[in-house]
Design an enzyme around this catalytic site. Structure first.
Site, PDB file in Angstrom:
ATOM      1  N   SER A  38       0.796  -1.226   0.000  1.00 27.34           N
ATOM      2  CA  SER A  38       0.000   0.000   0.000  1.00 27.34           C
ATOM      3  C   SER A  38       0.828   1.275   0.000  1.00 27.34           C
ATOM      4  CB  SER A  38      -0.965  -0.006   1.179  1.00 27.34           C
ATOM      5  OG  SER A  38      -0.283  -0.211   2.393  1.00 27.34           O
TER       6      SER A  38
ATOM      7  N   HIS B 120      -5.227  -2.937  -3.119  1.00 27.96           N
ATOM      8  CA  HIS B 120      -4.786  -1.984  -4.139  1.00 27.96           C
ATOM      9  C   HIS B 120      -4.649  -2.612  -5.519  1.00 27.96           C
ATOM     10  CE1 HIS B 120      -4.129   1.225  -1.276  1.00 27.96           C
ATOM     11  NE2 HIS B 120      -3.643   0.306  -0.462  1.00 27.96           N
TER      12      HIS B 120
ATOM     13  N   LYS C 216     -11.761   1.054  -2.375  1.00 33.56           N
ATOM     14  CA  LYS C 216     -10.723   1.698  -3.188  1.00 33.56           C
ATOM     15  C   LYS C 216     -11.221   1.787  -4.633  1.00 33.56           C
ATOM     16  CE  LYS C 216      -7.379   1.227   0.283  1.00 33.56           C
ATOM     17  NZ  LYS C 216      -6.948   0.290   1.269  1.00 33.56           N
TER      18      LYS C 216
END
Ligand SMILES: *Cc1c(COP(=O)(O)O)cnc(C)c1O
Length: 401
Positions: free
Chosen positions: A196, A224, A255
């Site tokens: 991250s 991610h 995200k």
């Protein structure tokens, strides 16, 4: 027994100050003196490439909304319809009366997107990692954890009360040595797939190989990678053809999917066990149906809108090439680009200088990153224009780092 001299009898507090307030003041003073105090900075707009902060409009390079779905019209419309149909609160944990057909539909949709036998929702990625680790391993077991794993995995390891073996970042040989020398009832390897704070990839093929060789299970965090990597956006496991080789894949709805919540993908028995044991699921109110409906719409976009992911990757390649021409090491591997500046005060000063040029890039400092590696962390989005990307590069050039 001798009195403990480390803690002398408490002196009277200053007039009017509570005990806890005195603790807090001392700790905050220490954070300020080390350049580590953090403050909130409220936006007055949706997430997007341009955001309002106070009376400024800034180009946002600190959001994890990689595909610009947080404010997407079709995602909003799906959320609004479910809000009308199901109300706001879900009323109870899913195992009581908080479950709904909307939750069930989203889990089925995620399982099909991830090509998994089953999926299980959580209220956040943090809850997913903490809950799943604590459900799968306990005091007789061992967890092997990459040294740069996300804090939620670290906390999950701690709360599981398993023995925790931290291996050096992405060092598969060290992992293999640790596996060979650590007997336990059950052994579980945990790693981010895209890290991250650095944006690099875990050596997943090699990790799968050593897990197999040593009879260990593997849990990966695709927070991610979901929406960013893989032909259909299902993450690094999809990109490497490893979906079936990994025991538990965790992804977030917060995200690339632009909402809130998270999920694990695993076999049905694993999902059933975690549903029964994960304390953040058993003892916490279910996600609102509106967020589930939003995520369902977002998964459709991620899976089918290849042009959107292509726009993100154009921006990633443009920024990477620009950074390299400025002398930085910056491979195009994910939407995350760290520009490491060292001490926290330097990172904060660099962020302030970029801010003066209309760029919102947050300084990331310890304990989020190791001492001496404070950084500007740039996150790219499909919603950025080439002009936005170039503005960031211009800003970095002006810093003369
Ligand atoms: C953001 C993040 C999480 C936590 O997800 P939330 O939904 O924000 O709680 C977990 N793991 C990684 C690697 C992350 O970056």
């Amino acid at each position: 027994m001798a009195p403990d001299t480390r803690y002398p009898h408490p002196s009277p507090l200053p007039e009017g100050e509570g005990v806890c307030t005195a603790w807090a003041r001392a700790e905050l003073d220490s954070l300020v003196s080390r350049g580590l105090k953090r403050v909130l900075e409220p936006l007055d707009s949706p997430q997007g490439p341009l955001v309002r902060v106070g009376d400024e409009t800034l180009v946002n390079f600190s959001s994890n909304d990689y595909l610009g779905l947080a404010a997407s019209p079709s995602v909003r419309a799906a959320a609004a319809a479910a809000l009308e149909g199901y109300g706001v609160g879900s009323g109870a944990s899913r195992l009581v009366v908080g479950d709904s057909t909307v939750h069930q539909r989203l889990e089925a949709r995620i399982a099909s997107f991830e090509r998994s036998e089953a999926a299980l929702l959580f209220n956040s990625g943090y809850a997913a990692n903490v809950g799943t680790l604590q459900a799968l391993v306990g005091p007789e077991d061992a967890v092997f954890s990459d040294s740069l794993n996300h804090a939620s995995l670290i906390d999950g390891c701690r709360l599981s009360r398993a023995r925790v073996v931290v291996y050096p970042h992405s060092d598969v040989e060290a992992l293999e040595r640790a596996l060979a020398s650590t007997p336990a009832r059950r052994r579980l390897v945990v790693t981010d797939t895209v890290f991250s704070m650095d944006g690099d990839h875990a050596p997943l093929r090699e990790i799968v190989r050593v897990c197999r060789a040593h009879g260990a299970a593997l849990l990966v965090d695709e927070a991610h990678a979901t929406g960013v990597l893989g032909a259909r956006g299902a993450g690094l496991c999809e990109e490497l053809g490893l979906c079936d080789a990994v025991d538990v894949r965790m992804g977030t709805l917060s995200k690339s999917l632009g909402g809130l919540g998270a999920y694990i993908c695993a076999s049905r028995p694993v999902v059933e066990l975690v549903l029964n044991r994960a304390r953040p699921l058993v003892y916490s109110t279910a996600l609102p149906a509106a967020l589930c409906a939003a995520a369902e719409a977002a998964v459709d976009i991620v899976e089918h809108d290849e042009a959107l992911r292509a726009r993100l990757w154009r921006n990633i390649r443009r920024f990477s090439a620009g950074l390299r021409s400025l002398g930085f090491v910056a491979e195009p591997r994910s939407a995350i680009f760290p520009v490491i500046v060292g001490e926290p005060e330097r990172a904060v000063a660099a962020a302030r200088a970029l801010r003066a040029r209309g760029l919102l890039v947050k300084a990331i400092r310890p304990p989020t990153v190791p001492e001496g590696t404070s950084r500007l962390r740039f996150c790219l989005s499909a919603a950025h224009t080439e002009g936005h990307v170039d503005l960031a590069l211009e800003g970095l050039r002006s810093l003369n780092l």
